[in-house]
Design an enzyme around this catalytic site. Structure first.
Site, PDB file in Angstrom:
ATOM      1  N   ARG A 146       0.831  -1.211   0.000  1.00  0.00           N
ATOM      2  CA  ARG A 146       0.000   0.000   0.000  1.00  0.00           C
ATOM      3  C   ARG A 146       0.863   1.259   0.000  1.00  0.00           C
ATOM      4  O   ARG A 146       0.485   2.277  -0.593  1.00  0.00           O
ATOM      5  CB  ARG A 146      -0.991   0.009   1.168  1.00  0.00           C
ATOM      6  N   GLU A 202      -9.465   6.320   7.141  1.00  0.00           N
ATOM      7  CA  GLU A 202      -8.035   6.562   7.050  1.00  0.00           C
ATOM      8  C   GLU A 202      -7.626   7.844   6.320  1.00  0.00           C
ATOM      9  O   GLU A 202      -6.676   8.510   6.735  1.00  0.00           O
ATOM     10  CB  GLU A 202      -7.350   5.373   6.351  1.00  0.00           C
TER      11      GLU A 202
END
Lengths: 777, 161
Positions: free
Chosen positions: A326, A729
């Site tokens: 990621r 997030e």
């Protein structure tokens, strides 16, 4: 509502429960102290309290472990070591088999669990643990990424993404830049520490209450350690006192240890880590070392870039592979990189195994490219915002990510323009420049940074969710789904979706604890996916029940399907209506099933890791922040003067809840990049393991002026639940603007020079060191 | 270990309990009196989750020994509402303003706020920030908490409480 609308998750136009700022379902119970967390559950008779003994070296081999005095201590009921496990001694979440529950011989980090003690009271268990005599042969330890790279010590093989010919593009560029950035880790510091209570049931079954983001995995790991099938274990999670990724995998070990001792003694057993132990023995955000080399034109447009990301993963793989993936997926942040290579090194070290933390590698990836942009701007003497805009993803030819996904939903050019205007960025930047000319000690800086964050688990199979909805005879509704509540407001959002679809009030919905017996095989509540996935799964269940009710109604009352509407607590059949409970009772008497499971799998996504190509994300969440800071160049002290945020949450399911996520995420990100410092000594022991030394942002650290707005035009192009966007997030990364602004303030000391190399966290000490190495004042 | 029998008033009720000398007030409240609204956060007096009022002043109950509370008055989150059914204005404001996310810091935060408004009914923003300076919240970023306390102050002034 047409069936197409149902599939898309769009609103029924008549109901207004979604898109409303409803308060958190537990808010009143939180405020009265009535809300029950695991440690508040009334303790059953005969409860044992569990503590574990931890290693005091970073790498070593146990020669001998003498626990006779521990066992003999009055009040101690049971002591277990690795040799006493009935099942598998492993809790690795991705089956890498590199993380033991209790150490079987080789110690891999300072703070690793070696043995566990159950006693009549907590105090006794803690005292008994101190009596262990452990003889360890110390071995050389790898404590940083440099040494890990030298020894090729990996938790997962290095990985590369490449498009075009970056080496040639960099070489042929008019301008070039290279540099390095060190990023520290971050402790989650959920206010409620790790805690689990295990209760033995008949036939060898086990019931576990835990503070966990991932009940299904916990169920599996407890069963595996006990040597039983998954069906023998039930896990329930009502709520967590904060998690932030720190209870995705990190809750498992303690639940397993409690279950092992409960199983062994036949008595309920509870473990609650004290704060220091929690900080020492559980994983954190990954520290990164990022190196970059970039070639660009006179406008600051990147032509070729080579990024090298080395992550300190700790002693085991845990989730480090997807986390570092990621980071790679976010190494472009919002910018088109025509020729690009991204390399990732996943370093195995003798430190606690690092893990998920809000952003999951994304923040580190973004920090790299934002540093590059600031560096380019400094070298060309341009406003960094101009360089950012010049590099944003654009139309055809400038919309392909380094992993070959087309960016189709980019709203940043518009959103950043709106923010620059509402925050008076350009005007204030000039004012700050003027201020810095006349102020000798105090210097100010301002920065506008964007966020583009990919939504979906990059491990495609995790993108599935389940729900269970019952309607009882009186019309009241039981709602259950696989998502867990950690304060983010998931439960209220899903309840809003269900109430809206049935056309009833929220008070009709009973929100219930996450429970592996109700919805099986769930994914962790993580990757910001909670409301996207569980909202859709719950809606699917509701629509199944509604379909049956509509069929029943049309048959009984001879109306057309499209005439049946659920709204305002009524069910309308053309001109006539009855209350929802009346219809439910009628349906029950006519033997209509009033219970359904729901399911959702995220569409469109795929990713081929071998070729680093695909569409790992359903969509992107966007936002941007402008931060103005002030530093004292004699002490390094710093403060945030003003923050302006504009964030895209699509069509918000609950604007108040979303604002809370934006504000809280930003402040948490600012903590990561400024005050929160994890400090390991030369023996590999963490020395900042309590809030006395590990500084979380306090009320006084919050920006003096904090303007947070949800971007009004926001709507998800993809058919997500009511066209909303994930929000857990992404806002954390808005805080990159804080770090960038501090660096701008330092840069004002030496105009025209290369950008200062400020690492993170930007503590006063680091700011001072950076000022000194910049040669001024 | 020897136990001491102490008397103290908790949320208006006289309680008599036998305590070990090393028992903390937090343990007494949570484990002996089952007042679990007060939370254990760090155990070292740094996070404020265990804040209660001792003779009207906020203390970290994890750092206060139970025996220190002998013959004194304790108010916990369970005891601030004057009636069992309605919320205290500070509680009400926390709910309405979205000052609560995970809720774990909330009882301690509210106790600090209640004390602030009793001693300073019309605090400035800076005084509010200072009053909750010993209470860590990891979720909200504090903004909504500060707003809630401002709202509660206005509500209390309006109602003459």
């Amino acid at each position: 509502m047409s069936s197409d609308d149902v599939m898309k998750g769009d609103s029924s136009s008549m109901n207004t429960v979604v898109h409303q700022s409803t308060t958190h379902d537990s808010a009143a119970r939180h405020a009265t102290g009535e809300a029950v967390y695991v440690d508040d559950i009334r303790e059953p008779v005969g409860l044992l309290h569990v503590c574990f003994g931890a290693s005091s070296c970073a790498h070593g081999r146990i020669r001998q472990m003498d626990l006779s005095r521990v066992k003999a201590f009055p009040g101690v009921v049971a002591v277990i070591t690795a040799q006493d496990l009935p099942g598998l001694n492993d809790i690795s979440p991705m089956h890498t088999m590199d993380e033991e529950i209790l150490c079987s011989g080789e110690i891999h980090f300072h703070g690793q669990a070696l043995f566990a003690v159950a006693a009549d009271c907590r105090d006794t268990a803690r005292r008994a643990v101190q009596l262990a005599e452990i003889d360890v042969e110390e071995l050389p330890a790898i404590l940083d990424v440099e040494e890990a790279i030298r020894q090729k010590s990996w938790v997962a093989e290095p990985h590369e993404m490449k498009r075009g010919n970056p080496a040639r593009a960099i070489e042929q560029s008019a301008y070039r830049l290279q540099g390095e950035l060190q990023l520290g880790g971050q402790d989650h510091f959920y206010l409620e520490g790790q805690v689990s209570m295990a209760l033995p049931q008949e036939g060898g079954d086990m019931l576990v209450y835990s503070s966990s983001q991932h009940p299904s995995e916990l169920q599996h790991l407890v069963a595996q350690a006990l040597g039983r099938a998954d069906h023998a274990v039930t896990v329930e999670v009502r709520r967590m006192g904060g998690a932030f990724g720190g209870k995705e995998t990190q809750a498992a070990q303690w639940a397993v240890i409690a279950a092992l001792l409960a199983d062994r003694t036949g008595r309920p057993a509870k473990i609650r880590l004290d704060r220091d132990t929690d900080m020492i023995s559980t994983g954190k955000r990954h520290p990164f070392r990022i190196r970059y080399e970039v070639g660009f034109d006179e406008q600051g447009r990147i032509e070729g870039i080579d990024l090298n990301l080395a992550a300190l993963c700790g002693m085991s793989a845990d989730l480090s592979a997807p986390i570092t993936d990621r980071a790679m997926f976010h190494s472009d942040n919002a910018y088109y990189l025509p020729h690009v290579r991204i390399r990732s090194y996943r370093c195995r070290t003798n430190t606690v195994s690092n893990t998920a933390f809000r952003g999951f590698g994304g923040p580190q990836g973004m920090m790299g490219i934002e540093r590059v942009i600031d560096g380019i701007a400094a070298q060309l003497g341009k406003d960094p915002l101009a360089v950012r805009r010049a590099n944003l993803y654009g139309g055809e030819g400038r919309n392909i990510t380094p992993y070959h996904m087309k960016v189709e939903d980019n709203v940043l050019p518009e959103l950043m323009a709106d923010l620059a205007e509402s925050s008076a960025y350009t005007h204030r930047r000039k004012e700050i420049a003027a201020f810095n000319l006349q102020s000798t000690v105090i210097k100010r800086g301002i920065s506008l940074t964007p966020v583009k964050f990919g939504i979906s688990f990059t491990t495609s199979f995790l993108n599935q969710a389940g729900a269970l909805v019952h309607v009882y005879k009186d019309g009241s509704i039981h709602l259950n789904h696989g998502g867990t509540e950690m304060g983010q407001g998931l439960f209220i959002k899903v309840a809003q979706v269900v109430a809206d679809a049935f056309g009833v009030g929220l008070e009709q919905i009973k929100i219930t604890a996450t429970h592996t017996g109700q919805v099986p095989n769930t994914s962790a509540t993580a990757a910001s996916s909670g409301s996207d996935m569980n909202g859709m799964a719950a809606l699917n269940a509701v629509n199944k029940i509604k379909k049956r009710l509509v069929r029943f109604t049309t048959k009984k009352y001879g109306v057309e399907e499209e005439d049946v509407q659920f709204t305002q607590g009524q069910v309308w059949m053309g001109e006539q209506s009855m209350t929802f409970p009346e219809l439910i009772m009628e349906a029950y008497l006519e033997r209509v099933s009033l219970s359904a499971t729901g399911y959702y799998r995220t569409p469109k996504i795929w990713y081929d890791r071998e070729t680093a190509r695909g569409r790992p994300f359903l969509y992107f969440a966007y936002g941007a922040a402008v931060t103005e800071v002030e530093i004292d160049t004699l002490t390094g002290e710093n403060r945030i003067r003003r923050v302006d945020i504009l964030h895209d949450v699509g069509r918000s399911l609950n604007p108040a809840i979303d604002r809370g996520q934006i504000e809280g995420g930003f402040v948490q990100g600012a903590g990561w990049l400024t005050t929160e410092e994890l400090w390991w000594d030369q023996s590999g022991a963490l020395r900042t393991h309590a809030p006395s030394t590990y500084k979380i942002p306090l009320s006084g650290d919050v920006p003096e002026e904090f303007n947070v707005a949800i971007w009004e035009p926001g709507v998800n192009r993809e058919p997500t639940i009511h066209r909303s966007k994930a929000v857990g997030e992404p806002p954390l990364m808005l805080a990159i603007s804080v770090h960038s602004a501090i660096n701008q303030a330092i840069a004002s000391l030496a105009p025209g020079q290369a950008l200062p190399a400020l690492d993170a966290p930007a503590t006063p000490e680091r700011i001072l060191m950076c000022i000194q190495s910049s040669g001024k004042p | 270990m020897n136990t001491h029998v102490i008397e103290l008033i908790v949320n208006g009720d006289l309680r008599e309990v036998a305590v070990r000398p090393n028992l903390t007030l937090l343990q007494l409240l949570r484990d002996h009196l089952r007042l679990t609204g007060t939370k254990h956060g760090c155990g070292t007096g740094d996070c404020g989750a265990c804040t209660v009022l001792l003779d009207g002043r906020p203390v970290n109950s994890c750092l206060t020994l139970a025996v220190e509370a002998r013959n004194r008055t304790i108010t916990t989150i369970e005891g601030i509402s004057t009636s069992g059914t309605t919320l205290h204005p500070v509680q009400q404001a926390f709910v309405e303003k979205g000052a609560v996310q995970c809720g774990y810091c909330t009882p301690g935060m509210i106790m600090s706020s209640v004390h602030l408004l009793r001693t300073n009914p019309d605090p400035t923003e800076s005084e509010i920030r200072h009053a909750i300076g010993g209470n860590i919240c990891r979720c909200t970023g504090y903004t909504k908490i500060i707003e809630a306390i401002e709202t509660a102050a206005r509500a209390k002034k309006g109602s003459g409480q």
